[in-house]
Design a protein around this motif. Structure first.
Motif, PDB file in Angstrom:
ATOM      1  N   SER A 254      -4.102  -3.852  -4.113  1.00 24.40           N
ATOM      2  CA  SER A 254      -3.301  -2.634  -4.290  1.00 24.40           C
ATOM      3  C   SER A 254      -3.264  -2.151  -5.737  1.00 24.40           C
ATOM      4  O   SER A 254      -2.510  -1.232  -6.059  1.00 24.40           O
ATOM      5  CB  SER A 254      -1.872  -2.795  -3.764  1.00 24.40           C
ATOM      6  OG  SER A 254      -1.871  -3.023  -2.380  1.00 24.40           O
ATOM      7  N   GLY A 255      -4.071  -2.743  -6.609  1.00 25.29           N
ATOM      8  CA  GLY A 255      -4.142  -2.294  -7.995  1.00 25.29           C
ATOM      9  C   GLY A 255      -4.901  -0.976  -8.106  1.00 25.29           C
ATOM     10  O   GLY A 255      -5.819  -0.704  -7.326  1.00 25.29           O
TER      11      GLY A 255
ATOM     12  N   TYR B 260      -2.047   0.089 -12.817  1.00 25.50           N
ATOM     13  CA  TYR B 260      -0.836  -0.359 -12.137  1.00 25.50           C
ATOM     14  C   TYR B 260      -1.193  -1.296 -10.984  1.00 25.50           C
ATOM     15  O   TYR B 260      -2.238  -1.130 -10.349  1.00 25.50           O
ATOM     16  CB  TYR B 260      -0.059   0.830 -11.549  1.00 25.50           C
ATOM     17  CG  TYR B 260       0.428   1.836 -12.545  1.00 25.50           C
ATOM     18  CD1 TYR B 260       1.337   1.480 -13.539  1.00 25.50           C
ATOM     19  CD2 TYR B 260       0.014   3.158 -12.483  1.00 25.50           C
ATOM     20  CE1 TYR B 260       1.805   2.420 -14.441  1.00 25.50           C
ATOM     21  CE2 TYR B 260       0.464   4.104 -13.385  1.00 25.50           C
ATOM     22  CZ  TYR B 260       1.363   3.730 -14.363  1.00 25.50           C
ATOM     23  OH  TYR B 260       1.825   4.664 -15.257  1.00 25.50           O
ATOM     24  N   TYR B 261      -0.293  -2.211 -10.712  1.00 24.32           N
ATOM     25  CA  TYR B 261      -0.427  -3.086  -9.549  1.00 24.32           C
ATOM     26  C   TYR B 261       0.977  -3.483  -9.116  1.00 24.32           C
ATOM     27  O   TYR B 261       1.913  -3.457  -9.922  1.00 24.32           O
ATOM     28  CB  TYR B 261      -1.315  -4.296  -9.843  1.00 24.32           C
ATOM     29  CG  TYR B 261      -0.892  -5.100 -11.044  1.00 24.32           C
ATOM     30  CD1 TYR B 261      -0.097  -6.232 -10.910  1.00 24.32           C
ATOM     31  CD2 TYR B 261      -1.297  -4.724 -12.325  1.00 24.32           C
ATOM     32  CE1 TYR B 261       0.294  -6.969 -12.015  1.00 24.32           C
ATOM     33  CE2 TYR B 261      -0.910  -5.455 -13.433  1.00 24.32           C
ATOM     34  CZ  TYR B 261      -0.124  -6.573 -13.272  1.00 24.32           C
ATOM     35  OH  TYR B 261       0.268  -7.297 -14.368  1.00 24.32           O
ATOM     36  N   PRO B 262       1.158  -3.829  -7.847  1.00 27.41           N
ATOM     37  CA  PRO B 262       2.513  -4.027  -7.314  1.00 27.41           C
ATOM     38  C   PRO B 262       3.369  -5.036  -8.066  1.00 27.41           C
ATOM     39  O   PRO B 262       4.536  -4.754  -8.346  1.00 27.41           O
ATOM     40  CB  PRO B 262       2.264  -4.486  -5.871  1.00 27.41           C
ATOM     41  CG  PRO B 262       0.956  -3.900  -5.518  1.00 27.41           C
ATOM     42  CD  PRO B 262       0.154  -3.923  -6.790  1.00 27.41           C
TER      43      PRO B 262
ATOM     44  N   ALA C  31       0.822  -1.222   0.000  1.00 27.64           N
ATOM     45  CA  ALA C  31       0.000   0.000   0.000  1.00 27.64           C
ATOM     46  C   ALA C  31       0.854   1.271   0.000  1.00 27.64           C
ATOM     47  O   ALA C  31       0.636   2.148  -0.849  1.00 27.64           O
ATOM     48  CB  ALA C  31      -0.979  -0.018   1.171  1.00 27.64           C
ATOM     49  N   PRO C  32       1.834   1.406   0.897  1.00 33.15           N
ATOM     50  CA  PRO C  32       2.636   2.642   0.847  1.00 33.15           C
ATOM     51  C   PRO C  32       3.504   2.741  -0.399  1.00 33.15           C
ATOM     52  O   PRO C  32       3.737   3.842  -0.916  1.00 33.15           O
ATOM     53  CB  PRO C  32       3.488   2.580   2.118  1.00 33.15           C
ATOM     54  CG  PRO C  32       3.441   1.182   2.590  1.00 33.15           C
ATOM     55  CD  PRO C  32       2.175   0.583   2.063  1.00 33.15           C
ATOM     56  N   ARG C  33       3.958   1.609  -0.912  1.00 40.88           N
ATOM     57  CA  ARG C  33       4.769   1.633  -2.136  1.00 40.88           C
ATOM     58  C   ARG C  33       3.938   2.125  -3.321  1.00 40.88           C
ATOM     59  O   ARG C  33       4.402   2.943  -4.120  1.00 40.88           O
ATOM     60  CB  ARG C  33       5.337   0.238  -2.423  1.00 40.88           C
ATOM     61  CG  ARG C  33       6.378  -0.197  -1.385  1.00 40.88           C
ATOM     62  CD  ARG C  33       6.733  -1.659  -1.491  1.00 40.88           C
ATOM     63  NE  ARG C  33       7.472  -1.930  -2.708  1.00 40.88           N
ATOM     64  CZ  ARG C  33       7.481  -3.125  -3.312  1.00 40.88           C
ATOM     65  NH1 ARG C  33       6.805  -4.133  -2.827  1.00 40.88           N
ATOM     66  NH2 ARG C  33       8.198  -3.301  -4.404  1.00 40.88           N
ATOM     67  N   MET C  34       2.714   1.632  -3.445  1.00 44.70           N
ATOM     68  CA  MET C  34       1.847   2.078  -4.540  1.00 44.70           C
ATOM     69  C   MET C  34       1.475   3.551  -4.367  1.00 44.70           C
ATOM     70  O   MET C  34       1.441   4.304  -5.342  1.00 44.70           O
ATOM     71  CB  MET C  34       0.582   1.217  -4.608  1.00 44.70           C
ATOM     72  CG  MET C  34       0.801  -0.165  -5.180  1.00 44.70           C
ATOM     73  SD  MET C  34       1.422  -0.161  -6.884  1.00 44.70           S
ATOM     74  CE  MET C  34      -0.003   0.449  -7.769  1.00 44.70           C
TER      75      MET C  34
ATOM     76  N   GLY D  34       3.319  -5.833 -11.046  1.00 43.49           N
ATOM     77  CA  GLY D  34       3.625  -5.370 -12.398  1.00 43.49           C
ATOM     78  C   GLY D  34       4.655  -4.259 -12.418  1.00 43.49           C
ATOM     79  O   GLY D  34       5.034  -3.783 -13.483  1.00 43.49           O
ATOM     80  N   LEU D  35       5.122  -3.841 -11.251  1.00 40.54           N
ATOM     81  CA  LEU D  35       6.081  -2.746 -11.145  1.00 40.54           C
ATOM     82  C   LEU D  35       7.292  -3.200 -10.359  1.00 40.54           C
ATOM     83  O   LEU D  35       7.209  -4.073  -9.503  1.00 40.54           O
ATOM     84  CB  LEU D  35       5.438  -1.559 -10.404  1.00 40.54           C
ATOM     85  CG  LEU D  35       4.165  -1.000 -11.004  1.00 40.54           C
ATOM     86  CD1 LEU D  35       3.553   0.023 -10.061  1.00 40.54           C
ATOM     87  CD2 LEU D  35       4.438  -0.358 -12.356  1.00 40.54           C
ATOM     88  N   ASP D  36       8.405  -2.574 -10.626  1.00 38.91           N
ATOM     89  CA  ASP D  36       9.603  -2.836  -9.841  1.00 38.91           C
ATOM     90  C   ASP D  36       9.749  -1.675  -8.870  1.00 38.91           C
ATOM     91  O   ASP D  36      10.474  -0.717  -9.120  1.00 38.91           O
ATOM     92  CB  ASP D  36      10.828  -2.945 -10.765  1.00 38.91           C
ATOM     93  CG  ASP D  36      12.091  -3.329 -10.014  1.00 38.91           C
ATOM     94  OD1 ASP D  36      11.983  -3.862  -8.896  1.00 38.91           O
ATOM     95  OD2 ASP D  36      13.174  -3.083 -10.557  1.00 38.91           O
ATOM     96  N   LEU D  37       9.039  -1.764  -7.741  1.00 38.64           N
ATOM     97  CA  LEU D  37       8.997  -0.660  -6.786  1.00 38.64           C
ATOM     98  C   LEU D  37      10.061  -0.845  -5.713  1.00 38.64           C
ATOM     99  O   LEU D  37      10.282  -1.963  -5.234  1.00 38.64           O
ATOM    100  CB  LEU D  37       7.631  -0.593  -6.117  1.00 38.64           C
ATOM    101  CG  LEU D  37       6.448  -0.309  -7.038  1.00 38.64           C
ATOM    102  CD1 LEU D  37       5.144  -0.396  -6.267  1.00 38.64           C
ATOM    103  CD2 LEU D  37       6.592   1.050  -7.690  1.00 38.64           C
ATOM    104  N   PRO D  38      10.667   0.242  -5.309  1.00 38.91           N
ATOM    105  CA  PRO D  38      11.647   0.133  -4.199  1.00 38.91           C
ATOM    106  C   PRO D  38      10.940  -0.139  -2.880  1.00 38.91           C
ATOM    107  O   PRO D  38       9.793   0.239  -2.694  1.00 38.91           O
ATOM    108  CB  PRO D  38      12.303   1.520  -4.189  1.00 38.91           C
ATOM    109  CG  PRO D  38      11.270   2.423  -4.764  1.00 38.91           C
ATOM    110  CD  PRO D  38      10.513   1.598  -5.797  1.00 38.91           C
TER     111      PRO D  38
END
Length: 168
Positions: A132-133, A158-160, A34-37, A162-166
């Protein structure tokens, strides 16, 4: 033009089976995603004019992460009972109630309603919006009550996973 953001709540916990469905908290993955998105999306969009959530704990907890990312407080969150496992008509009813002073709104909701409504509104074929999408939708109208009669275009999805989130 109006902009609508539909957010599915982050992953919830089933650990405590004594809890009612609406009282289930986020699990470890939900607390991570949640915070990353929210931080990712803050860089992609302007702060929405209004934040509305299902009253379930998991949707509120998800929403608070977005509020904090945009520098807002939990008191800026409006709760709508109709969004708790609401179907397309329930979601649309909440949207129709929005003031036209708001140019953008974000709704924190559940599946399958979020997926069904996003597909209905945009004529897309998203199989399943995961936890989280987020789907951003541009609406060619100045009246929230006219959203089912205007052109709606998916801006992003977007959804977690599908992304390369830090990691925060």
């Amino acid at each position: 033009m109006k902009t609508l953001y539909l957010v599915r709540h982050a992953k919830s916990s089933w650990k405590d089976t004594s809890l009612r469905d609406r009282d289930r908290p986020l699990n470890k993955r939900g607390k991570r995603d949640a915070p990353r998105m929210a931080e990712f999306l803050k860089e992609k969009m302007a702060c929405p004019d209004t934040f509305i959530s299902s009253p379930s704990r998991r949707t509120q907890d998800t929403a608070v992460n977005f509020l904090h990312a945009f520098g807002l407080l939990k008191s800026d969150l409006k709760l709508e009972e109709g969004l708790f496992h609401g179907d397309e008509r329930d979601i649309e009813s909440v949207i129709h109630s929005l003031s036209n002073d708001h140019q953008s709104a974000v709704l924190f909701i559940h599946n399958p309603g979020i997926t069904d409504y996003a597909n209905e509104l945009t004529n897309e074929d998203i199989f399943n919006i995961p936890t989280s999408g987020v789907v951003g939708i541009q609406l060619e109208t100045d009246d929230w009550k006219q959203i089912n009669q205007c052109r709606a275009k998916k801006l992003f999805y977007y959804y977690p996973k599908g992304l390369d989130l830090p990691t925060l």
